[in-house]
Motif scaffolding. Structure first.
Motif, mmCIF file in Angstrom:
data_model
loop_
_atom_site.group_PDB
_atom_site.id
_atom_site.type_symbol
_atom_site.label_atom_id
_atom_site.label_comp_id
_atom_site.label_asym_id
_atom_site.label_seq_id
_atom_site.Cartn_x
_atom_site.Cartn_y
_atom_site.Cartn_z
ATOM 1 N N ILE A 154 0.826 -1.207 0.000
ATOM 2 C CA ILE A 154 0.000 0.000 0.000
ATOM 3 C C ILE A 154 0.859 1.255 0.000
ATOM 4 C CG2 ILE A 154 -1.570 1.346 1.471
ATOM 5 C CD1 ILE A 154 -2.947 -1.373 2.118
ATOM 6 N N THR A 155 1.904 1.282 0.818
ATOM 7 C CA THR A 155 2.760 2.474 0.824
ATOM 8 C C THR A 155 3.504 2.628 -0.500
ATOM 9 O OG1 THR A 155 4.480 1.197 1.980
ATOM 10 C CG2 THR A 155 3.024 2.554 3.326
ATOM 11 N N ARG A 156 3.816 1.523 -1.143
ATOM 12 C CA ARG A 156 4.448 1.596 -2.468
ATOM 13 C C ARG A 156 3.522 2.264 -3.473
ATOM 14 N NH1 ARG A 156 6.839 -3.710 -5.736
ATOM 15 N NH2 ARG A 156 7.736 -2.559 -7.516
ATOM 16 N N ALA A 157 2.243 1.913 -3.422
ATOM 17 C CA ALA A 157 1.276 2.535 -4.333
ATOM 18 C C ALA A 157 1.081 4.011 -4.010
ATOM 19 C CB ALA A 157 -0.057 1.790 -4.257
ATOM 20 N N ILE A 158 1.047 4.351 -2.711
ATOM 21 C CA ILE A 158 0.892 5.764 -2.328
ATOM 22 C C ILE A 158 2.088 6.571 -2.812
ATOM 23 C CG2 ILE A 158 0.748 7.343 -0.357
ATOM 24 C CD1 ILE A 158 -0.731 5.092 1.149
ATOM 25 N N ARG A 159 3.273 6.002 -2.697
ATOM 26 C CA ARG A 159 4.485 6.703 -3.158
ATOM 27 C C ARG A 159 4.467 6.913 -4.666
ATOM 28 N NH1 ARG A 159 7.122 4.531 1.455
ATOM 29 N NH2 ARG A 159 8.158 6.274 2.541
ATOM 30 N N ALA A 160 3.728 6.068 -5.370
ATOM 31 C CA ALA A 160 3.580 6.241 -6.817
ATOM 32 C C ALA A 160 2.526 7.293 -7.157
ATOM 33 C CB ALA A 160 3.224 4.912 -7.475
ATOM 34 N N GLY A 161 1.953 7.930 -6.124
ATOM 35 C CA GLY A 161 0.994 9.012 -6.336
ATOM 36 C C GLY A 161 -0.452 8.589 -6.372
ATOM 37 N N ALA A 162 -0.732 7.340 -6.038
ATOM 38 C CA ALA A 162 -2.105 6.838 -6.133
ATOM 39 C C ALA A 162 -2.888 7.103 -4.857
ATOM 40 C CB ALA A 162 -2.100 5.340 -6.427
ATOM 41 N N VAL A 163 -4.180 7.337 -5.011
ATOM 42 C CA VAL A 163 -5.089 7.245 -3.871
ATOM 43 C C VAL A 163 -5.452 5.764 -3.742
ATOM 44 C CG1 VAL A 163 -5.952 9.586 -4.162
ATOM 45 C CG2 VAL A 163 -7.189 7.718 -5.232
ATOM 46 N N VAL A 164 -5.346 5.244 -2.533
ATOM 47 C CA VAL A 164 -5.542 3.817 -2.290
ATOM 48 C C VAL A 164 -6.736 3.637 -1.372
ATOM 49 C CG1 VAL A 164 -4.505 1.690 -1.405
ATOM 50 C CG2 VAL A 164 -3.070 3.405 -2.535
ATOM 51 N N VAL A 165 -7.612 2.714 -1.723
ATOM 52 C CA VAL A 165 -8.698 2.298 -0.831
ATOM 53 C C VAL A 165 -8.505 0.819 -0.573
ATOM 54 C CG1 VAL A 165 -10.318 4.077 -1.573
ATOM 55 C CG2 VAL A 165 -10.292 1.882 -2.765
ATOM 56 N N SER A 166 -8.726 0.396 0.688
ATOM 57 C CA SER A 166 -8.440 -0.993 1.032
ATOM 58 C C SER A 166 -9.094 -1.386 2.342
ATOM 59 C CB SER A 166 -6.923 -1.200 1.166
ATOM 60 O OG SER A 166 -6.635 -2.539 1.520
ATOM 61 N N PRO A 167 -9.483 -2.665 2.457
ATOM 62 C CA PRO A 167 -9.924 -3.203 3.756
ATOM 63 C C PRO A 167 -8.818 -3.935 4.491
ATOM 64 C CG PRO A 167 -10.495 -4.751 2.041
ATOM 65 C CD PRO A 167 -9.764 -3.611 1.360
ATOM 66 N N ALA A 168 -7.583 -3.927 3.966
ATOM 67 C CA ALA A 168 -6.571 -4.884 4.401
ATOM 68 C C ALA A 168 -5.926 -4.569 5.737
ATOM 69 C CB ALA A 168 -5.476 -5.003 3.329
ATOM 70 N N LEU A 169 -5.945 -3.317 6.189
ATOM 71 C CA LEU A 169 -5.188 -2.946 7.382
ATOM 72 C C LEU A 169 -6.123 -2.493 8.491
ATOM 73 C CD1 LEU A 169 -2.215 -1.054 5.694
ATOM 74 C CD2 LEU A 169 -2.249 -3.401 6.558
ATOM 75 N N TYR A 170 -6.507 -3.417 9.373
ATOM 76 C CA TYR A 170 -7.430 -3.112 10.466
ATOM 77 C C TYR A 170 -6.986 -1.920 11.324
ATOM 78 C CZ TYR A 170 -8.859 -7.975 9.532
ATOM 79 O OH TYR A 170 -9.257 -9.147 8.950
#
Length: 360
Positions: free
Chosen positions: A89-105
């Motif tokens: 997820i942090t890799r995707a954020i560093r690529a400039g993406a907005v990330v939505v996910s249920p993976a991290l409680y």
């Protein structure tokens, strides 16, 4: 159109592909998979749409993120691999993406998240300019925004209860049902999800968010747990045989204690067969399951939500609404400032532009 990637194609990922395809503001540009056997297959096939989408799955994470997609729906599991999910997820954020996910409680309520989860995300936001919104598949909206919305039409509120009541025999995810929750295991076996403090780790953030929104000071968060064995061996549609004497039903609560009383409660009642623990709450129509909100106060308010997908399957329907909440937030996040958001930050909006659209 917002170029959007779906990362993962399991129970959540296939629903995410459908949701992105149906959203008028989003364009599905890539699908990331971990299994080499899925690489090269069309996204429509992986999502069980019955038609191709013209997007072939790939396991080349670097190439996908190098294209700088504006959004990523991270649908890979974080249950048993939280560190790996956080790194993805942090890799995707560093690529400039907005990330939505249920993976991290822990990031459902990021204001109270452990630094080892919160700080890497904030650093990635600062470096890459992306964002993160994490919300649950239990589904999250039924444990935060829906009860808060309903509480707003009450005159007085004594307690808020969120219930998930489900028959998991139709839930085609044996790793979660058998291993995480312990269905079909001996009653002296302690599955990961029922270890003391784990339910609070998963649902405590939603308790804290509701308390914050209601202006209630939490004394503490407590847990309760009950387990029942199957009286007879049962065969399920999705996961095969569960033997008599093994765990067939679980009931637990995560309780937000306010002034010494459980005032904000998230309760789960799950079974692999309706015959197990019949004295516990059951779906009103004998179906696969429901989500229910109860506001104790004046007036007493009860709201029951039953969602179906893939035929009449409510275990999938609940996941589909959770995915709808996440995917429906993408365009709002893309227009907002980079940051780390929670369910109280991100508005639930009408399905603008989707009324009457052909089902994906």
């Amino acid at each position: 159109m917002i170029p959007t990637v779906v990362w993962g194609t399991g129970n959540i990922g296939r629903l995410a592909i459908r949701a992105v395809e149906a959203h008028p503001a989003l364009e599905l540009v890539a699908v990331l998979v971990h299994s080499p056997g899925k690489a090269g297959r069309d996204a429509g096939e992986l999502a069980r749409l019955g038609r191709p989408l013209g997007v072939r799955a790939t396991d080349d994470i670097g190439a996908v993120l190098a294209a700088r997609p504006r959004a990523v729906v991270y649908a890979a599991s974080g249950d048993a691999r939280p560190d790996a999910a956080l790194a993805d997820i942090t890799r995707a954020i560093r690529a400039g993406a907005v990330v939505v996910s249920p993976a991290l409680y822990p990031l459902y309520d990021h204001r109270n998240a452990p630094p080892e989860f919160r700080n890497p995300v904030l650093a990635a936001v600062a470096d890459g300019g992306g964002s993160l919104f994490a919300s649950g598949v239990d589904p999250g909206w039924a444990n935060d925004i829906l009860p808060l919305l309903v509480s707003g039409v009450a005159t007085t509120v004594d307690a808020v209860r969120c219930q998930e009541i489900f028959d998991y025999s139709t839930y085609d995810r044996p790793d979660a049902v058998r291993d995480l929750v312990g269905m079909g295991r001996p009653l002296d076996h302690e599955p990961m999800m029922l270890i003391p403090s784990v339910p609070t780790m998963v649902w405590g953030g939603q308790i804290r968010m509701m308390a914050r929104a209601l202006g209630a000071g939490l004394d503490e968060i407590r847990e309760t747990l009950e387990r029942r064995a199957l009286d007879t061996t049962v065969t399920t549609r999705a996961m095969g045989v569960f033997e008599a004497g093994t765990q067939g039903a679980v009931r637990f609560e995560v309780q937000g204690i306010v002034e010494g009383e459980p005032r904000i409660v998230i309760e789960h009642v799950t079974r692999v067969h309706a015959s197990c623990a019949p004295e516990w709450p059951s779906p009103p129509d004998g179906g696969d399951g429901v989500h229910r909100i109860v506001i104790e106060g004046r007036p007493r308010i009860e709201v029951t939500v039953a969602a179906t997908d893939e035929g009449e399957n409510r275990s999938v329907g609940g996941n589909a609404t959770a995915v709808g909440r996440l995917v429906g937030a993408v365009d709002w996040l893309a227009a907002a400032e980079p940051g780390l958001y929670d369910a109280l930050d991100v508005p639930l909006r009408p399905a603008t532009g989707r009324l009457g659209r052909k089902q994906p």
